[in-house]
Motif scaffolding. Sequence first.
Motif, short mmCIF file in Angstrom:
data_model
loop_
_atom_site.label_atom_id
_atom_site.label_comp_id
_atom_site.label_asym_id
_atom_site.label_seq_id
_atom_site.Cartn_x
_atom_site.Cartn_y
_atom_site.Cartn_z
N VAL A 276 1.72 24.75 86.51
CA VAL A 276 2.12 25.43 85.27
C VAL A 276 1.57 24.60 84.12
O VAL A 276 1.32 23.39 84.26
N VAL A 277 1.38 25.26 82.99
CA VAL A 277 0.77 24.59 81.83
C VAL A 277 1.69 24.72 80.63
O VAL A 277 1.98 25.84 80.16
N LEU A 278 2.16 23.59 80.15
CA LEU A 278 2.93 23.54 78.90
C LEU A 278 1.95 23.19 77.79
O LEU A 278 1.19 22.23 77.90
N ARG A 279 1.96 23.97 76.73
CA ARG A 279 1.03 23.71 75.62
C ARG A 279 1.74 23.88 74.29
O ARG A 279 2.50 24.83 74.09
N VAL A 280 1.50 22.94 73.39
CA VAL A 280 1.94 23.12 72.01
C VAL A 280 0.73 23.58 71.21
O VAL A 280 -0.39 23.11 71.41
N GLU A 281 0.96 24.52 70.32
CA GLU A 281 -0.10 25.09 69.49
C GLU A 281 -0.10 24.40 68.13
O GLU A 281 0.85 24.54 67.36
N PRO B 292 -6.50 18.65 74.46
CA PRO B 292 -5.51 17.56 74.46
C PRO B 292 -4.08 18.03 74.23
O PRO B 292 -3.15 17.22 74.31
N TYR B 293 -3.88 19.32 73.96
CA TYR B 293 -2.54 19.84 73.74
C TYR B 293 -1.95 20.54 74.97
O TYR B 293 -0.90 21.15 74.89
N ARG B 294 -2.64 20.45 76.10
CA ARG B 294 -2.16 21.06 77.35
C ARG B 294 -1.59 19.97 78.27
O ARG B 294 -2.19 18.92 78.44
N LEU B 295 -0.45 20.25 78.87
CA LEU B 295 0.12 19.38 79.89
C LEU B 295 0.24 20.19 81.17
O LEU B 295 0.99 21.16 81.23
N VAL B 296 -0.54 19.81 82.18
CA VAL B 296 -0.54 20.53 83.46
C VAL B 296 0.44 19.84 84.41
O VAL B 296 0.39 18.61 84.58
N LEU B 297 1.34 20.64 85.01
CA LEU B 297 2.38 20.10 85.87
C LEU B 297 2.41 20.87 87.19
O LEU B 297 1.98 22.03 87.27
N PRO B 298 2.95 20.25 88.26
CA PRO B 298 3.15 20.98 89.51
C PRO B 298 4.10 22.14 89.28
O PRO B 298 5.03 22.06 88.47
N ALA B 299 3.89 23.25 90.00
CA ALA B 299 4.70 24.45 89.80
C ALA B 299 6.19 24.20 90.03
O ALA B 299 7.04 24.87 89.42
N GLU B 300 6.53 23.23 90.89
CA GLU B 300 7.95 22.97 91.15
C GLU B 300 8.67 22.37 89.94
O GLU B 300 9.90 22.29 89.93
N ARG B 301 7.92 22.00 88.90
CA ARG B 301 8.56 21.45 87.70
C ARG B 301 8.64 22.50 86.59
O ARG B 301 8.88 22.17 85.43
N GLU B 302 8.45 23.77 86.95
CA GLU B 302 8.44 24.84 85.96
C GLU B 302 9.77 24.95 85.21
O GLU B 302 9.80 25.13 83.99
N VAL B 303 10.88 24.83 85.92
CA VAL B 303 12.19 24.95 85.27
C VAL B 303 12.38 23.84 84.24
O VAL B 303 12.85 24.08 83.12
N ALA C 295 9.98 22.20 82.74
CA ALA C 295 9.04 22.43 81.64
C ALA C 295 9.56 23.51 80.70
O ALA C 295 9.42 23.41 79.48
N GLU C 296 10.18 24.54 81.26
CA GLU C 296 10.74 25.61 80.44
C GLU C 296 11.88 25.08 79.56
O GLU C 296 12.03 25.50 78.40
N TYR C 297 12.64 24.15 80.10
CA TYR C 297 13.72 23.54 79.32
C TYR C 297 13.17 22.84 78.08
O TYR C 297 13.65 23.05 76.95
N TYR C 298 12.13 22.01 78.29
CA TYR C 298 11.55 21.30 77.15
C TYR C 298 10.87 22.26 76.18
O TYR C 298 10.92 22.06 74.96
N ALA C 299 10.24 23.31 76.70
CA ALA C 299 9.61 24.29 75.82
C ALA C 299 10.66 24.96 74.92
O ALA C 299 10.45 25.11 73.71
N ASP C 300 11.80 25.33 75.49
CA ASP C 300 12.86 25.95 74.70
C ASP C 300 13.42 24.97 73.66
O ASP C 300 13.70 25.36 72.52
N GLU C 301 13.59 23.72 74.07
CA GLU C 301 14.10 22.71 73.14
C GLU C 301 13.15 22.54 71.95
O GLU C 301 13.58 22.45 70.80
#
Length: 283
Positions: free
Chosen positions: A62-67, A89-100, A102-108
Amino acid sequence: MSRMGDVLAGFHAAWEFESDSVLIRYERGIRTPKLFQALGERRIPLDAIAGVTLTRGKRGTVVLRVEPRPGADPLMEAAAGQLKESGDPYRLVLPAEREVLAEYYADELRGLLTESGPADRFLVEPPKGPLSFKAYDGKASFDGRTVNFRWFWTGASSAKWKAGDQSFSVGELDGVEWRSPEVFEGHLRLLRRDAGQTAAQADQDPAAVVFGLGYGPVHESLPFAAAVLAAVRTSSPVAAVPAPRRDPADIAERIRHLGKLHQAGLVTDEEFSVKKAELLAQL
């Protein structure tokens, strides 16, 4: 936000979440993109962020990205959309098992963002100098105040040799044009305040250096362009800095090369005499 100092580690980078920013630390492994290694770490203030996304990536990631907000980051302004996705440099690629997680930090993060639209100034720190890199036709260097181009006799055009080595104070400049070395006709061109729009090819323009054949790679030339652009935006016009006196051996070599251009008919008698006198005056 979550507890100050919380860290989310992914492939090639780790993000540390602070109360007013996200600190991105890039790994230095051999598989880490060279641009990330060159940047080392970057602090992104929350007011430089326009939004946050979380998407599915390739091969179980999964990819967490700040714009970043337009105009907030000199690196992204200089890149002008030319970076490959893997080099963003604004993309953070993570294993799919860390999606939950990553979603927590994205919401925060989303809950803390208050700014949108273009920024009226750079909010992210530019790469630190002094900086330099080798282009195909010359060496570019920047000390924070002055950009210098020193031509290579093996690559520079006769037009650049006739113009001589160049020195530009940031106060003379209006901007920077960076064209990725990964595309045709990659170059770095300095845009001068009083020169107007130029149609000259980069290999004929004394205010530009050209890339190619492994010269001017992204991880060297883009941070350079970003640092110059940031300095230009915060400067006021000043008089040009006089060029320092040159090494006599270097002057002799340049006169010899000028003589070869003259013998080949690429430089007229008058141009040869004038340029030779200019070179001798630098001793």
